[in-house]
Design an enzyme around this catalytic site. Structure first.
Site, PDB file in Angstrom:
ATOM      1  N   GLU A 120     -23.905  20.015  61.454  1.00 28.92           N
ATOM      2  CA  GLU A 120     -23.436  19.922  63.111  1.00 28.92           C
ATOM      3  C   GLU A 120     -24.158  19.429  63.892  1.00 28.92           C
ATOM      4  O   GLU A 120     -23.881  18.524  64.591  1.00 28.92           O
ATOM      5  CB  GLU A 120     -22.788  21.069  63.232  1.00 28.92           C
ATOM      6  CG  GLU A 120     -21.568  21.634  62.714  1.00 28.92           C
ATOM      7  CD  GLU A 120     -20.440  21.066  63.753  1.00 28.92           C
ATOM      8  OE1 GLU A 120     -20.250  20.006  63.490  1.00 28.92           O
ATOM      9  OE2 GLU A 120     -19.922  21.616  64.560  1.00 28.92           O
ATOM     10  N   THR A 168     -17.674  16.183  73.449  1.00 29.20           N
ATOM     11  CA  THR A 168     -18.331  17.488  73.420  1.00 29.20           C
ATOM     12  C   THR A 168     -19.467  17.289  74.593  1.00 29.20           C
ATOM     13  O   THR A 168     -19.775  18.288  75.065  1.00 29.20           O
ATOM     14  CB  THR A 168     -18.836  17.803  72.085  1.00 29.20           C
ATOM     15  OG1 THR A 168     -17.867  18.041  70.992  1.00 29.20           O
ATOM     16  CG2 THR A 168     -19.432  19.240  71.885  1.00 29.20           C
TER      17      THR A 168
END
Ligand code: HSE
Length: 293
Positions: A120, A168
């Site tokens: 991630e 994000t």
């Protein structure tokens, strides 16, 4: 060949910013792996055109490296990127489960959490485990610096995904750097209420505990139509509504019988803001599932 179905997830749940997450019944990524001399990644499905297949730039390539498990990895995306539903986390978690089995690494699901989280980090710049943990372990997860706590849960939810994206990076940019003691007190109370609600599968407690006055209002402002979607879901019976992950998805907690009405109300509200959307009527569910074929 091994196949894994790795679920989408919803992080934060309002009061649990960067801490809480749940696995969702739908949507999900399907990951197939086969031993190969070098890692090769093939991606199809929702938003696949936006995801790099180069193993150096893909979460899944980092997971294969960390497990020393080169493979041909085929990812069929059910979870669109930049949705707020843990798209890259689902792929990373699914690949971790599949490659761990393919190469008999013998790691427990908990041990795969930091490995998938490193994957991630490659795409988001930071190693958040609040999406990979529920995708791997299922149910409701609490991630802190000291580890992961998991409880099984099956609260009904509706997740409404608009056809817009929120990066994000932008969503993290609006998070306040400081907050007041009064907000800390509120957040602790709400987060504790939510956690107890999950252990009891109680939609009223979970919904009440989702309230958050620190991060959510800033992020909601990045989502066209959010206030109307929020109101519409509450009027249709949702016990709590908040931004899913970094957005733009919106998650509503509810009773099973209200799901259909809430889904329709949320889609209509986005529509009034000129935004197309689709709603998943689902529940908090199991983590990644491994099939041997
Ligand atoms: N907890 C993270 C955030 C999840 O809300 O920024 C996003 O992937």
């Amino acid at each position: 060949m091994l196949t894994v179905r790795a679920p989408a997830t919803s992080a934060n749940l309002g009061s649990g910013f960067d801490v809480f997450g749940v696995a969702l019944g739908t949507p999900a990524d399907v990951i197939r792996v086969e031993r190969a001399p070098e890692t090769r990644i093939t991606i199809t499905g929702a938003g696949s055109q936006y995801i790099p297949e180069d193993p150096e730039q893909n979460t899944v390539g980092a997971v294969a490296d960390a497990l020393d498990a080169p493979a041909h990895i085929r990812i069929d995306k059910g979870v669109r990127p930049s949705s707020g539903l843990g798209s890259s986390a689902a792929s990373a978690a699914g690949a971790a489960v599949a490659l761990n089995a393919l190469y008999d690494r013998g790691l427990a699901r908990e041990e795969l959490v930091p490995i998938a989280a490193e994957g991630e980090a490659l795409v988001s710049g930071e190693a958040h485990a609040d999406n990979v943990a529920p995708s791997l372990l299922g149910g409701f997860t609490i991630v802190t610096d000291d580890g992961v706590t998991q409880v099984d849960a099956s609260i009904p939810v509706v997740v409404c995904l608009p056809e817009t994206t929120v990066s994000t990076r932008d969503a993290r940019g609006v998070v306040p750097e400081t907050t007041s003691m009064a907000d800390v007190v509120d957040t602790v109370g709400n987060a504790a209420t939510l956690a107890v609600g999950m252990t009891r599968d109680d939609p009223d407690l979970v919904g009440r505990g989702m309230d958050d006055g620190v991060v959510t209002p800033e992020r909601a402002a990045l989502i066209d139509g959010y206030d109307d979607v929020y109101e519409a879901a509450i009027e249709a019976g949702a016990t709590g509504v908040t931004v899913s992950g970094a957005g733009p998805s919106v998650i509503a907690v509810c009773r099973r019988r209200d799901r259909r009405r809430i889904a329709a109300a949320m889609v209509e509200a986005f529509d009034r803001a000129g935004v197309e959307s689709r709603a998943y009527q689902t529940r908090v569910s199991d983590g990644a599932r491994l099939y041997s074929k």
